[in-house]
Design an enzyme around this catalytic site. Structure first.
Site, short mmCIF file in Angstrom:
data_model
loop_
_atom_site.label_atom_id
_atom_site.label_comp_id
_atom_site.label_asym_id
_atom_site.label_seq_id
_atom_site.Cartn_x
_atom_site.Cartn_y
_atom_site.Cartn_z
N LEU A 74 0.86 -1.33 -0.17
CA LEU A 74 -0.02 -0.03 -0.08
C LEU A 74 0.86 1.16 0.08
O LEU A 74 0.57 2.07 0.85
CB LEU A 74 -1.05 -0.08 1.32
N CYS A 131 -6.69 -5.70 2.18
CA CYS A 131 -5.22 -6.13 1.63
C CYS A 131 -4.34 -7.03 2.44
O CYS A 131 -4.47 -6.86 3.76
CB CYS A 131 -4.64 -4.73 1.68
N GLY A 244 -11.47 -9.91 -10.51
CA GLY A 244 -10.53 -11.19 -10.28
C GLY A 244 -10.37 -11.90 -11.51
O GLY A 244 -11.24 -12.80 -12.22
C1 LIG Z 1 -0.28 -4.28 -7.98
C2 LIG Z 1 -1.37 -4.38 -7.24
C3 LIG Z 1 -1.90 -3.43 -6.32
C4 LIG Z 1 -3.33 -3.77 -5.61
N1 LIG Z 1 -3.51 -2.63 -4.74
C5 LIG Z 1 -4.61 -2.47 -4.26
C6 LIG Z 1 -5.11 -1.21 -3.25
O1 LIG Z 1 -4.43 -0.46 -3.25
N2 LIG Z 1 -6.45 -1.34 -2.78
C7 LIG Z 1 -7.13 -2.55 -3.08
O2 LIG Z 1 -8.35 -2.46 -2.62
N3 LIG Z 1 -6.93 -3.59 -3.86
C8 LIG Z 1 -5.63 -3.60 -4.39
N4 LIG Z 1 -5.38 -4.48 -5.43
C9 LIG Z 1 -6.25 -5.57 -5.73
C10 LIG Z 1 -6.95 -5.26 -6.96
O3 LIG Z 1 -7.74 -4.19 -6.85
C11 LIG Z 1 -8.07 -6.60 -7.35
O4 LIG Z 1 -9.07 -6.55 -6.28
C12 LIG Z 1 -7.14 -7.85 -7.48
O5 LIG Z 1 -5.93 -7.47 -8.02
C13 LIG Z 1 -8.07 -8.65 -8.49
O6 LIG Z 1 -8.35 -8.45 -9.58
P1 LIG Z 1 -7.51 -8.52 -11.08
O7 LIG Z 1 -7.40 -10.14 -10.98
O8 LIG Z 1 -8.42 -8.07 -12.03
O9 LIG Z 1 -6.34 -7.85 -10.87
C14 LIG Z 1 -3.92 -4.51 -5.93
C15 LIG Z 1 -3.82 -5.48 -6.71
C16 LIG Z 1 -2.61 -5.62 -7.63
C17 LIG Z 1 -2.15 -6.62 -8.62
#
Ligand SMILES: Cc1cc2nc3c(=O)[nH]c(=O)nc-3n(C[C@H](O)[C@H](O)[C@H](O)COP(=O)(O)O)c2cc1C
Length: 314
Positions: A74, A131, A244
């Site tokens: 974060l 997180c 996801g």
């Molecule tokens: C590099 C990275 C940073 C992330 N930072 C946050 C964040 O600051 N706050 C949050 O709620 N989720 C964060 N996530 C989670 C994503 O928002 C999302 O919930 C998760 O990656 C699943 O979606 P995806 O498979 O499309 O990436 C982060 C994910 C990644 C990969």
């Protein structure tokens, strides 16, 4: 036949259900040269605490088959710099801005929400209580039903903005967390955040991430996330924002048909920053092909097999 892609999340109307996921799209403004932010349903910005944070030291990202592990920790500019430096530009660009907020304490969540509520241009607050990468950044609330209730209930008292707790998949029964969020006054829930995971370099026998553990995202998690959205749809009336592993229009449709009102796209943006038009145009083309007038007609529109063919717990 004219087609309508708009959806509602509490008092907030999105022009379409495609939202950039928090942490995977910076503060939105970094992408403005490549993506028309106003064309997206919304932009969920990187998680913000009250103060700036450095995050974890590198390595913070590892590729895995069909996904990635991250332990950014974060890193962020804090809410005060956000409202001064990024929010005016997001407004100017016509973005529907969803601000992802974090806190080590209930008071911190409330203070960040209060600061945001005092500024024009915030569409909704997404409460990051999920997180997996830091000990005191919300997951201690998001893994407990009373913690989830307390964060939503306290933040509800300090803001009129729509609040969207973001749920962790690292629990046994995610639907009970959605129900608790609903009881506490949430306007919607979003799910899922990343799955707690680990990768080891066998030559050095060291963890590949400096933080040892990280969060798994990308296509590898999609079927589990779809199942969780489906379970939450049975448990609550609130709008659900599903995510996801979405990388194609069919992936987005899976979440919507399982019960999501809108979806977020995270990891796929790292490999294809131009994914957005493809997804939005693809949803429109699907509506045309299936003669569906509104995207909202598809929410939870899953056709279940008859009972005797359905999987049941033994
Ligand atoms: C590099 C990275 C940073 C992330 N930072 C946050 C964040 O600051 N706050 C949050 O709620 N989720 C964060 N996530 C989670 C994503 O928002 C999302 O919930 C998760 O990656 C699943 O979606 P995806 O498979 O499309 O990436 C982060 C994910 C990644 C990969």
């Amino acid at each position: 036949m004219s087609r309508d892609l708009s959806v509602r999340i509490g008092a907030l109307t999105l022009k379409n259900p495609i939202i950039a996921a928090s942490g995977c799209f910076g503060y939105g403004v970094e992408y403005a040269g490549a993506v028309d932010l106003a064309s997206l349903g919304g932009v969920a910005v990187k998680g913000l605490f009250l103060s700036e944070r450095e995050g974890h030291p590198p390595p913070r990202i590892v590729e895995t088959p069909a996904g990635m592990l991250n332990a950014i920790g974060l890193q962020g500019i804090g809410v005060h710099r956000f409202v001064a430096e990024k929010l005016p530009e997001l407004r100017r660009l016509g973005a529907t801005t969803i601000v992802n907020i974090c806190g080590s304490t209930l008071d911190e969540y409330c203070e960040v929400a209060r600061v945001l509520s005092d500024h024009e241009g915030v569409g909704a607050i997404e409460l990051n209580i999920s997180c997996p990468n830091i000990k005191e950044g919300g997951i201690q609330f998001g893994c407990s039903l009373t913690g989830t209730y307390d964060v939503v209930n306290e933040v509800r008292k300090v803001t009129q903005l729509p609040i969207i707790p973001k749920l962790t998949p690292n629990v046994t029964d995610v639907a009970s967390f959605a129900r608790t969020a609903e009881e506490a006054g949430a306007d919607a829930v979003s799910l899922v955040n990343t799955f707690l995971a680990m990768a080891i370099d066998v030559e050095t026998r060291r963890p590949k991430l400096s933080n040892v553990l990280g969060g798994l995202s990308g296509p590898a998690i999609r079927p589990i996330a779809v199942r969780m959205v489906y379970e939450c749809r049975q448990a609550v009336k609130l709008p659900i924002i599903g995510m996801g592993g979405i990388a194609t229009v069919d992936d987005a449709l899976e979440f919507i048909i399982a019960g999501a009102t809108a979806v977020q796209v995270g990891t796929a943006n790292f490999t294809d920053p131009f994914i957005w038009t493809r997804l939005i145009d693809g949803l429109d083309a699907y509506l045309a092909r299936h003669r569906v007038a509104r995207i909202t007609d598809l929410i939870g529109a899953i056709e279940l097999p008859s009972r005797e063919h359905a999987w049941t717990e033994s």
